[in-house]
Enzyme design. Structure first.
Site: not given
Length: 357
Positions: A137-139, A163, A167
């Protein structure tokens, strides 16, 4: 696409995973092995259209169980592996971070170890052509303060939530296994996905289904958080392109080129629903009258934006859908699939987002 591979997909009953499985079965000549634990967000009903296909196989297994992983890899002998199994909802990671560490970190570690043992015993072209694609994810990059900045593949990691931290950890594991053990891995970091079959804890399906019921439409804070929205079918086509053309050890950012504030996403949904559902509950004039603002969630990132020039240049992929066309398709799907929507809400999901009042 003329692809004839045996591809193992973890998390293939989830939102992106089921889209990936359907695309591979419907648009390629590949055999697909779906490995999914079937947690609350795993839904085999999303795979009804392919469940009887001779090229589709399902294994109800947990990626945290390395014995099951070893058995499945040795039994099916896949050519490629796409790792999508993950706990993915930020709200839940704030409430229950341990589950995210277990699945996203320990599960990825187990999968890497199992894939390493399997890959090392492969021979010749099968070993040379094997790929392990880790979908992230870009998060992991945190957020952007300057409106002119974008996440690139070289952006430093700065995760804000349990989260995104889990990741980020899994991304680091994948890179380490490539560098140390030479496993041919690939990593993708995508922007916010939306589309059919998304579990209703996420913003867009939550708003669609809440509006149909005449319930409040909660928006965090002032709703000015910006996300880059990527239609899920565009995403899975990008993943296939990376599998086929990506260079092992590389990372590719996948974005939809659709930066929109959350409040504007909600308002656009309301506008489309107003035209599609003229007879509203409780005498509503517009679904936008249901919008309410709730306390922002802790550590909420302000802006995500992807620079997808690398995948566009090296892989020759660009998204087909803009936000208007993708959102129209998404809303129509939810309105046309009442049984899926009803069934997914009959489980242990209470249709509550963090911060609701």
């Amino acid at each position: 696409m003329k692809i004839n591979k045996k591809i193992l997909v973890t998390g293939g009953a989830g939102f992106i995973g089921s889209a990936m499985v359907r695309h591979l079965i419907d648009s390629t000549h590949s055999t697909v092995i779906n490995v999914d634990k079937l947690t609350y967000s795993g839904n085999l009903q999303s795979l009804e259209s392919v469940k009887n296909n001779k090229n589709y196989f399902f294994e109800n297994a947990d990626i945290c169980n390395i014995n099951d992983l070893n058995r499945i890899l040795n039994n099916y002998q896949p050519d490629m592996l796409v790792h999508l199994a993950a706990e993915s909802h930020v709200d839940r990671s704030i409430d229950s971070p341990a589950e995210f560490i277990q699945t996203n970190v320990i599960g990825t570690f187990n999968l890497l170890e199992s894939a390493k043992s399997y890959w090392e015993q492969l021979k010749d072209l099968k070993k040379e052509n094997f790929r392990f694609l880790h979908v992230s994810t870009d998060e992991v990059y945190g957020d952007l303060e300057n409106t002119s900045d974008f996440f690139t593949e070289d952006t430093s990691y700065n995760p804000s939530s349990p989260y995104s931290a889990s990741k980020a950890s899994s991304d680091h594991l994948v890179r380490a296994w490539f560098r140390t053990f030479k496993i041919p891995t690939l990593i993708t970091n995508c922007s916010n996905n939306y589309g059919p079959c998304q579990f209703p804890e996420k913003l867009i399906p939550h708003i669609i289904l809440s509006a149909q019921k005449g319930e409040k439409l909660p928006v965090y804070g002032d709703g000015k958080q910006i996300r880059d929205w990527l239609y899920v079918e565009d995403h899975v086509q990008a993943l296939v392109a990376v599998l086929m053309k990506g260079k092992p050890g590389q990372t590719y950012n996948i974005g939809g080129n659709n930066e929109i504030q959350n409040i504007d996403v909600v308002k656009r949904i309301c506008t489309i629903l107003d035209s599609k559902i003229p007879n509203k509950l409780n005498g509503l004039k517009s679904f936008s009258d249901l919008i309410c603002f709730v306390k922002d969630r802790p550590g909420h990132d302000l802006r995500y934006a992807i620079d997808a020039s690398k995948i566009q240049t090296e892989i020759e992929w660009i998204p087909k859908e803009n936000f208007e066309s993708g959102l129209e398709k998404t809303i129509s799907w939810y309105l046309d699939n009442n049984e899926w929507c009803s069934n997914v809400q009959n489980g242990n999901y209470k249709f509550i987002r963090l911060g609701e009042i």
